[in-house]
Design a protein around this motif. Sequence first.
Motif, PDB file in Angstrom:
ATOM      1  N   TYR A  88      17.194  -3.305   6.588  1.00 16.23           N
ATOM      2  CA  TYR A  88      17.448  -4.166   5.429  1.00 16.23           C
ATOM      3  C   TYR A  88      16.259  -5.094   5.183  1.00 16.23           C
ATOM      4  CZ  TYR A  88      19.647  -7.541   2.339  1.00 16.23           C
ATOM      5  OH  TYR A  88      19.932  -8.360   1.282  1.00 16.23           O
ATOM      6  N   ASP A  89      15.770  -5.742   6.233  1.00 14.96           N
ATOM      7  CA  ASP A  89      14.649  -6.676   6.076  1.00 14.96           C
ATOM      8  C   ASP A  89      13.387  -5.968   5.593  1.00 14.96           C
ATOM      9  OD1 ASP A  89      16.246  -8.795   6.887  1.00 14.96           O
ATOM     10  OD2 ASP A  89      15.586  -8.690   8.975  1.00 14.96           O
ATOM     11  N   LYS A  90      13.124  -4.784   6.159  1.00 14.97           N
ATOM     12  CA  LYS A  90      11.947  -4.018   5.709  1.00 14.97           C
ATOM     13  C   LYS A  90      12.096  -3.580   4.258  1.00 14.97           C
ATOM     14  CE  LYS A  90       9.280  -3.293   9.422  1.00 14.97           C
ATOM     15  NZ  LYS A  90       7.866  -3.522   9.507  1.00 14.97           N
ATOM     16  N   GLN A  91      13.318  -3.222   3.862  1.00 10.27           N
ATOM     17  CA  GLN A  91      13.521  -2.813   2.470  1.00 10.27           C
ATOM     18  C   GLN A  91      13.278  -4.002   1.530  1.00 10.27           C
ATOM     19  OE1 GLN A  91      16.893  -0.304   1.615  1.00 10.27           O
ATOM     20  NE2 GLN A  91      16.799  -0.765  -0.560  1.00 10.27           N
ATOM     21  N   GLU A  92      13.697  -5.169   1.927  1.00  5.92           N
ATOM     22  CA  GLU A  92      13.438  -6.362   1.108  1.00  5.92           C
ATOM     23  C   GLU A  92      11.928  -6.609   0.984  1.00  5.92           C
ATOM     24  OE1 GLU A  92      15.720  -8.344  -0.694  1.00  5.92           O
ATOM     25  OE2 GLU A  92      16.878  -6.536  -0.223  1.00  5.92           O
ATOM     26  N   GLU A  93      11.205  -6.462   2.093  1.00  2.35           N
ATOM     27  CA  GLU A  93       9.738  -6.597   2.052  1.00  2.35           C
ATOM     28  C   GLU A  93       9.122  -5.535   1.147  1.00  2.35           C
ATOM     29  OE1 GLU A  93       7.796  -6.618   5.906  1.00  2.35           O
ATOM     30  OE2 GLU A  93       9.509  -7.678   6.783  1.00  2.35           O
ATOM     31  N   LEU A  94       9.616  -4.312   1.283  1.00  4.07           N
ATOM     32  CA  LEU A  94       9.123  -3.201   0.469  1.00  4.07           C
ATOM     33  C   LEU A  94       9.303  -3.501  -1.022  1.00  4.07           C
ATOM     34  CD1 LEU A  94       8.169  -0.171   0.223  1.00  4.07           C
ATOM     35  CD2 LEU A  94      10.603   0.409   0.314  1.00  4.07           C
ATOM     36  N   LEU A  95      10.470  -3.981  -1.388  1.00  2.00           N
ATOM     37  CA  LEU A  95      10.749  -4.259  -2.802  1.00  2.00           C
ATOM     38  C   LEU A  95       9.932  -5.438  -3.320  1.00  2.00           C
ATOM     39  CD1 LEU A  95      14.599  -3.640  -2.839  1.00  2.00           C
ATOM     40  CD2 LEU A  95      12.762  -2.091  -3.547  1.00  2.00           C
ATOM     41  N   ASN A  96       9.635  -6.394  -2.465  1.00  2.00           N
ATOM     42  CA  ASN A  96       8.766  -7.501  -2.875  1.00  2.00           C
ATOM     43  C   ASN A  96       7.346  -7.015  -3.125  1.00  2.00           C
ATOM     44  OD1 ASN A  96      10.637  -9.597  -2.928  1.00  2.00           O
ATOM     45  ND2 ASN A  96      10.418  -9.980  -0.740  1.00  2.00           N
ATOM     46  N   GLU A  97       6.879  -6.105  -2.274  1.00  2.00           N
ATOM     47  CA  GLU A  97       5.520  -5.598  -2.416  1.00  2.00           C
ATOM     48  C   GLU A  97       5.401  -4.550  -3.535  1.00  2.00           C
ATOM     49  OE1 GLU A  97       2.070  -3.489   0.328  1.00  2.00           O
ATOM     50  OE2 GLU A  97       3.584  -4.765   1.299  1.00  2.00           O
TER      51      GLU A  97
ATOM     52  N   PRO B 170       7.678  -3.822  -6.572  1.00  4.46           N
ATOM     53  CA  PRO B 170       8.859  -4.088  -7.404  1.00  4.46           C
ATOM     54  C   PRO B 170       9.365  -2.879  -8.187  1.00  4.46           C
ATOM     55  CG  PRO B 170       7.179  -5.775  -7.727  1.00  4.46           C
ATOM     56  CD  PRO B 170       6.574  -4.723  -6.867  1.00  4.46           C
ATOM     57  N   LYS B 171       8.484  -1.935  -8.496  1.00  5.03           N
ATOM     58  CA  LYS B 171       8.937  -0.758  -9.253  1.00  5.03           C
ATOM     59  C   LYS B 171       9.930   0.082  -8.459  1.00  5.03           C
ATOM     60  CE  LYS B 171       4.753   1.120  -9.818  1.00  5.03           C
ATOM     61  NZ  LYS B 171       3.746   2.076 -10.278  1.00  5.03           N
ATOM     62  N   LEU B 172       9.958  -0.099  -7.128  1.00  4.95           N
ATOM     63  CA  LEU B 172      10.929   0.635  -6.332  1.00  4.95           C
ATOM     64  C   LEU B 172      12.344   0.097  -6.502  1.00  4.95           C
ATOM     65  CD1 LEU B 172       8.980   1.496  -3.065  1.00  4.95           C
ATOM     66  CD2 LEU B 172       9.482   2.953  -5.021  1.00  4.95           C
ATOM     67  N   GLU B 173      12.466  -1.107  -7.084  1.00  9.30           N
ATOM     68  CA  GLU B 173      13.801  -1.621  -7.445  1.00  9.30           C
ATOM     69  C   GLU B 173      14.497  -0.610  -8.348  1.00  9.30           C
ATOM     70  OE1 GLU B 173      15.626  -4.414  -6.831  1.00  9.30           O
ATOM     71  OE2 GLU B 173      14.181  -5.741  -5.861  1.00  9.30           O
ATOM     72  N   LYS B 174      13.768  -0.058  -9.311  1.00  7.69           N
ATOM     73  CA  LYS B 174      14.347   0.943 -10.219  1.00  7.69           C
ATOM     74  C   LYS B 174      14.752   2.183  -9.435  1.00  7.69           C
ATOM     75  CE  LYS B 174      13.538   3.902 -14.179  1.00  7.69           C
ATOM     76  NZ  LYS B 174      12.576   4.476 -15.109  1.00  7.69           N
ATOM     77  N   TYR B 175      13.896   2.636  -8.537  1.00  6.32           N
ATOM     78  CA  TYR B 175      14.203   3.819  -7.731  1.00  6.32           C
ATOM     79  C   TYR B 175      15.531   3.634  -7.000  1.00  6.32           C
ATOM     80  CZ  TYR B 175      14.036   7.083  -3.813  1.00  6.32           C
ATOM     81  OH  TYR B 175      14.354   8.043  -2.887  1.00  6.32           O
ATOM     82  N   PHE B 176      15.660   2.530  -6.264  1.00  6.23           N
ATOM     83  CA  PHE B 176      16.886   2.311  -5.499  1.00  6.23           C
ATOM     84  C   PHE B 176      18.086   2.078  -6.416  1.00  6.23           C
ATOM     85  CE2 PHE B 176      13.891   1.671  -2.013  1.00  6.23           C
ATOM     86  CZ  PHE B 176      14.506   2.436  -1.031  1.00  6.23           C
ATOM     87  N   ARG B 177      17.893   1.434  -7.545  1.00  4.51           N
ATOM     88  CA  ARG B 177      19.001   1.241  -8.494  1.00  4.51           C
ATOM     89  C   ARG B 177      19.541   2.583  -8.948  1.00  4.51           C
ATOM     90  NH1 ARG B 177      18.865   1.595 -13.766  1.00  4.51           N
ATOM     91  NH2 ARG B 177      16.655   1.141 -13.922  1.00  4.51           N
TER      92      ARG B 177
END
Length: 191
Positions: free
Chosen positions: A108-117, A119-126
């Motif tokens: 979970y923590d790594k995924q939050e870091e990943l999404l901060n670095e 942001p376009k992956l927010e769409k992927y996971f959504r």
Amino acid sequence: MATQFFDHINMFVNIDEKDFQRILTFFDLRSVNKKEIIVKAGDLCNFNHFVVDGCLQMFYINDKGTERTIQFAIENWWMTDFLAYHNQSITDFYIQAVENTKILSISYDKQEELLNEFPKLEKYFRVIYQISYGASLIKMKYLLDLSKEEIYFQFTEHFPKFAQRVPQYLIASFLGLTPEYVSEIRNKKRS
């Protein structure tokens, strides 16, 4: 493995090879043996798993001690208890390998870091979560509206990859049927 995951992400968002190499550093590649449990009910749900090769099942054990499968994941599918993962809480489910499986796991923590670095992956996971939710709704519709026989045929027609790879007793568990009833349906269809 890397090409497969790169291609999967690029189905939903565009990333270049350089960014992808950085993205991979957030994940751990794991090999899981057939029948190995990677998450147990009562554990903190801290990882999301991308299936590179193989098959996972998610199940719970009811009050009568019966395993009830609620989800499968094959190549290019994600699996976790999404609500417990989001809330960083205890899960009620088990995740087990149906066959020898390779997974990319992210905490979970790594995924939050990943999404901060990235942001376009927010769409992927959504989009991934929307697809997962949509599949759950379809399963509920089948369970509420179709006969047991129709449920089985809808599953095998719409998800032939699962029907060919997953043992019959797990398909029965997933569909709320007994293995004997699934055998009966299959034999009836052949005749």
